[in-house]
Design a protein around this motif. Sequence first.
Motif, PDB file in Angstrom:
ATOM      1  N   VAL A   1       0.639  -1.113  -0.158  1.00  0.00           N
ATOM      2  CA  VAL A   1      -0.034   0.129  -0.089  1.00  0.00           C
ATOM      3  C   VAL A   1       1.131   1.185  -0.053  1.00  0.00           C
ATOM      4  O   VAL A   1       1.890   1.333   0.679  1.00  0.00           O
ATOM      5  N   VAL A   2       0.650   2.291  -0.996  1.00  0.00           N
ATOM      6  CA  VAL A   2       1.458   3.253  -1.361  1.00  0.00           C
ATOM      7  C   VAL A   2       0.765   4.601  -0.779  1.00  0.00           C
ATOM      8  O   VAL A   2      -0.162   4.795  -1.312  1.00  0.00           O
ATOM      9  N   SER A   3       1.399   5.311   0.076  1.00  0.00           N
ATOM     10  CA  SER A   3       0.697   6.771   0.125  1.00  0.00           C
ATOM     11  C   SER A   3       1.465   7.721  -0.462  1.00  0.00           C
ATOM     12  O   SER A   3       2.810   7.522  -0.682  1.00  0.00           O
ATOM     13  N   PRO A   4       0.836   8.555  -1.332  1.00  0.00           N
ATOM     14  CA  PRO A   4       1.559   9.464  -2.385  1.00  0.00           C
ATOM     15  C   PRO A   4       2.043  10.738  -1.739  1.00  0.00           C
ATOM     16  O   PRO A   4       2.697  11.474  -2.391  1.00  0.00           O
ATOM     17  N   ASP A   5       1.795  10.764  -0.460  1.00  0.00           N
ATOM     18  CA  ASP A   5       2.260  11.840   0.282  1.00  0.00           C
ATOM     19  C   ASP A   5       2.570  11.453   1.608  1.00  0.00           C
ATOM     20  O   ASP A   5       1.892  10.748   2.186  1.00  0.00           O
ATOM     21  N   VAL A   6       3.450  12.374   2.458  1.00  0.00           N
ATOM     22  CA  VAL A   6       3.793  12.144   3.972  1.00  0.00           C
ATOM     23  C   VAL A   6       2.519  12.251   4.862  1.00  0.00           C
ATOM     24  O   VAL A   6       1.977  11.660   5.862  1.00  0.00           O
ATOM     25  N   GLY A   7       1.469  13.185   4.377  1.00  0.00           N
ATOM     26  CA  GLY A   7       0.293  13.609   4.872  1.00  0.00           C
ATOM     27  C   GLY A   7      -0.880  12.416   4.909  1.00  0.00           C
ATOM     28  O   GLY A   7      -1.765  12.320   5.805  1.00  0.00           O
TER      29      GLY A   7
ATOM     30  N   VAL B   1      10.009   5.818  -0.079  1.00  0.00           N
ATOM     31  CA  VAL B   1      10.535   5.096   0.705  1.00  0.00           C
ATOM     32  C   VAL B   1       9.796   3.861   1.075  1.00  0.00           C
ATOM     33  O   VAL B   1       8.772   3.832   0.972  1.00  0.00           O
ATOM     34  N   GLY B   2      10.604   2.645   0.832  1.00  0.00           N
ATOM     35  CA  GLY B   2       9.878   1.372   0.784  1.00  0.00           C
ATOM     36  C   GLY B   2      10.190   0.598  -0.378  1.00  0.00           C
ATOM     37  O   GLY B   2      10.748   1.128  -1.462  1.00  0.00           O
ATOM     38  N   ASP B   3       9.541  -0.734  -0.379  1.00  0.00           N
ATOM     39  CA  ASP B   3       9.990  -1.503  -1.425  1.00  0.00           C
ATOM     40  C   ASP B   3       8.842  -2.049  -2.149  1.00  0.00           C
ATOM     41  O   ASP B   3       7.691  -2.615  -1.814  1.00  0.00           O
ATOM     42  N   VAL B   4       8.896  -1.639  -3.488  1.00  0.00           N
ATOM     43  CA  VAL B   4       7.511  -1.772  -4.532  1.00  0.00           C
ATOM     44  C   VAL B   4       8.059  -2.967  -5.563  1.00  0.00           C
ATOM     45  O   VAL B   4       6.964  -3.339  -6.260  1.00  0.00           O
ATOM     46  N   LYS B   5       9.236  -3.259  -5.435  1.00  0.00           N
ATOM     47  CA  LYS B   5       9.704  -4.182  -6.651  1.00  0.00           C
ATOM     48  C   LYS B   5       8.841  -5.449  -6.887  1.00  0.00           C
ATOM     49  O   LYS B   5       8.782  -6.190  -5.736  1.00  0.00           O
ATOM     50  N   GLY B   6       8.299  -5.739  -8.190  1.00  0.00           N
ATOM     51  CA  GLY B   6       7.539  -6.962  -8.475  1.00  0.00           C
ATOM     52  C   GLY B   6       6.319  -7.037  -7.497  1.00  0.00           C
ATOM     53  O   GLY B   6       5.587  -8.083  -7.702  1.00  0.00           O
ATOM     54  N   LYS B   7       5.955  -6.042  -7.041  1.00  0.00           N
ATOM     55  CA  LYS B   7       4.389  -6.178  -6.127  1.00  0.00           C
ATOM     56  C   LYS B   7       3.320  -5.150  -6.859  1.00  0.00           C
ATOM     57  O   LYS B   7       3.354  -4.705  -7.735  1.00  0.00           O
ATOM     58  N   THR B   8       2.279  -5.599  -6.246  1.00  0.00           N
ATOM     59  CA  THR B   8       1.010  -4.702  -6.888  1.00  0.00           C
ATOM     60  C   THR B   8       1.060  -3.666  -5.892  1.00  0.00           C
ATOM     61  O   THR B   8       0.574  -3.597  -4.711  1.00  0.00           O
ATOM     62  N   ALA B   9       1.146  -2.136  -6.488  1.00  0.00           N
ATOM     63  CA  ALA B   9       1.020  -1.439  -5.706  1.00  0.00           C
ATOM     64  C   ALA B   9      -0.415  -0.550  -5.697  1.00  0.00           C
ATOM     65  O   ALA B   9      -0.827  -0.372  -6.674  1.00  0.00           O
TER      66      ALA B   9
ATOM     67  N   LYS C   1       6.220   2.880 -10.809  1.00  0.00           N
ATOM     68  CA  LYS C   1       6.287   1.774 -11.922  1.00  0.00           C
ATOM     69  C   LYS C   1       8.048   1.739 -12.056  1.00  0.00           C
ATOM     70  O   LYS C   1       8.269   0.638 -12.352  1.00  0.00           O
ATOM     71  N   ASN C   2       8.356   2.984 -12.245  1.00  0.00           N
ATOM     72  CA  ASN C   2       9.828   2.946 -12.210  1.00  0.00           C
ATOM     73  C   ASN C   2      10.595   2.345 -11.439  1.00  0.00           C
ATOM     74  O   ASN C   2      11.686   1.941 -11.682  1.00  0.00           O
ATOM     75  N   LYS C   3      10.263   2.204  -9.986  1.00  0.00           N
ATOM     76  CA  LYS C   3      10.829   1.548  -9.045  1.00  0.00           C
ATOM     77  C   LYS C   3      10.386  -0.143  -9.203  1.00  0.00           C
ATOM     78  O   LYS C   3      10.713  -0.727  -8.066  1.00  0.00           O
ATOM     79  N   GLY C   4       9.816  -0.538 -10.114  1.00  0.00           N
ATOM     80  CA  GLY C   4       9.587  -1.960 -10.198  1.00  0.00           C
ATOM     81  C   GLY C   4       8.384  -2.523 -10.024  1.00  0.00           C
ATOM     82  O   GLY C   4       8.244  -3.737  -9.851  1.00  0.00           O
ATOM     83  N   ALA C   5       7.352  -1.831  -9.555  1.00  0.00           N
ATOM     84  CA  ALA C   5       5.901  -2.414  -9.198  1.00  0.00           C
ATOM     85  C   ALA C   5       5.400  -3.113 -10.432  1.00  0.00           C
ATOM     86  O   ALA C   5       5.686  -2.640 -11.886  1.00  0.00           O
ATOM     87  N   LYS C   6       4.799  -4.094 -10.397  1.00  0.00           N
ATOM     88  CA  LYS C   6       4.180  -4.858 -11.441  1.00  0.00           C
ATOM     89  C   LYS C   6       3.091  -4.341 -11.930  1.00  0.00           C
ATOM     90  O   LYS C   6       2.704  -4.338 -13.047  1.00  0.00           O
ATOM     91  N   LYS C   7       2.160  -3.945 -11.011  1.00  0.00           N
ATOM     92  CA  LYS C   7       0.861  -3.765 -11.491  1.00  0.00           C
ATOM     93  C   LYS C   7       0.335  -2.355 -10.359  1.00  0.00           C
ATOM     94  O   LYS C   7       0.822  -2.352  -9.424  1.00  0.00           O
ATOM     95  N   VAL C   8      -0.424  -1.517 -10.827  1.00  0.00           N
ATOM     96  CA  VAL C   8      -0.632  -0.338 -10.074  1.00  0.00           C
ATOM     97  C   VAL C   8      -2.223  -0.233  -9.912  1.00  0.00           C
ATOM     98  O   VAL C   8      -2.730  -0.201 -10.994  1.00  0.00           O
ATOM     99  N   ILE C   9      -2.817  -0.117  -8.559  1.00  0.00           N
ATOM    100  CA  ILE C   9      -4.272   0.256  -8.462  1.00  0.00           C
ATOM    101  C   ILE C   9      -4.218   1.578  -7.648  1.00  0.00           C
ATOM    102  O   ILE C   9      -3.612   1.470  -6.999  1.00  0.00           O
TER     103      ILE C   9
END
Length: 311
Positions: free
Chosen positions: A165-171, A206-214, A235-243
Amino acid sequence: MFGIQLISGTSNKPLSEEISSLVNVPLTSVIIKNFADGEKYVRVESTVRGENIFIIQSVSPPVNDSLMELLILIDSVKRGGASQINVIAPYLGYSRQDRKSKSREPISAKLIANMITSAGANRLLVYDLHADQIQGFYDIPVDHFLGFSIFAKYLLDKKLKNIVVVSPDVGGVKRANRLADHMGAPIAIIDKIRSKHNQSDVAHLVGDVKGKTAVIIDDIIDTGGSICNAVNEVKNKGAKKVIICASHAVLSGSAITNLQQSVAKKIVFLNTIKLPSTLSNKFVSLTVAPVISDAILRIHQNKSLEPLFVN
Ligand code: R5P
């Protein structure tokens, strides 16, 4: 049902109709129109005296018109002798202006709180405020519902594997953490910088997204700048799929085109704001009506809302 009335503004009529059918109370007939100069005219067509009134109106684009309509609706039922005025504003515009970051800036979220309260509201129900503490701007009860559990159900039903799970900003870290905890997934955080209003850039991930569904979760997609930058970054950091999951589809300017052209597989919104009917099947709308309907019934019956809150 005795003593309750549902009144809809014009900003999100489909949601009001869904709520009305779940609560099993028809929408009260209201005349809402504009004078030639743009001023609003409102008249509730039947008596509200002594009634428990629920006004459903998101403060969504056109934000100033929606807000004025809400205030005038509150005033009309207050002057008509309503006993209780509950405002259901699933999306509460102006919430992002919740603090001063430069000299001589307003705190518009507080001003809006003063306006809604002075107009005569006794209670406010909202979804996914930009910041939890905006509740404290009000001296009336605020029921703050969180959309992450609706997103979690959608994502769990899809049986997705290897999620981050990715937060697009610190807030937004708290929001991302809530969803991640619910899904048993790790989180990643994007450090976003705003050079000016409605423009953002990614500083770090910050964190690992490589090969994951973000799964990127945000409260608002306005211009789409923050979210599209976040999609590109993961995507640039290697996420496989983005939702993308976002509560409020403000969708200004070319946001829809940018989202449509992005590499995100799905863009999932709540229906706190009425979505354009022309969106492709890349866009998904999840409804908040069942929770709001249950809340309306509980408020009317003086029952606790606690079972409806997921923290
Ligand atoms: C900002 O802090 C909010 O959480 C959203 O990320 C922001 O409002 C989205 O705006 P935009 O789509 O214009 O980048």
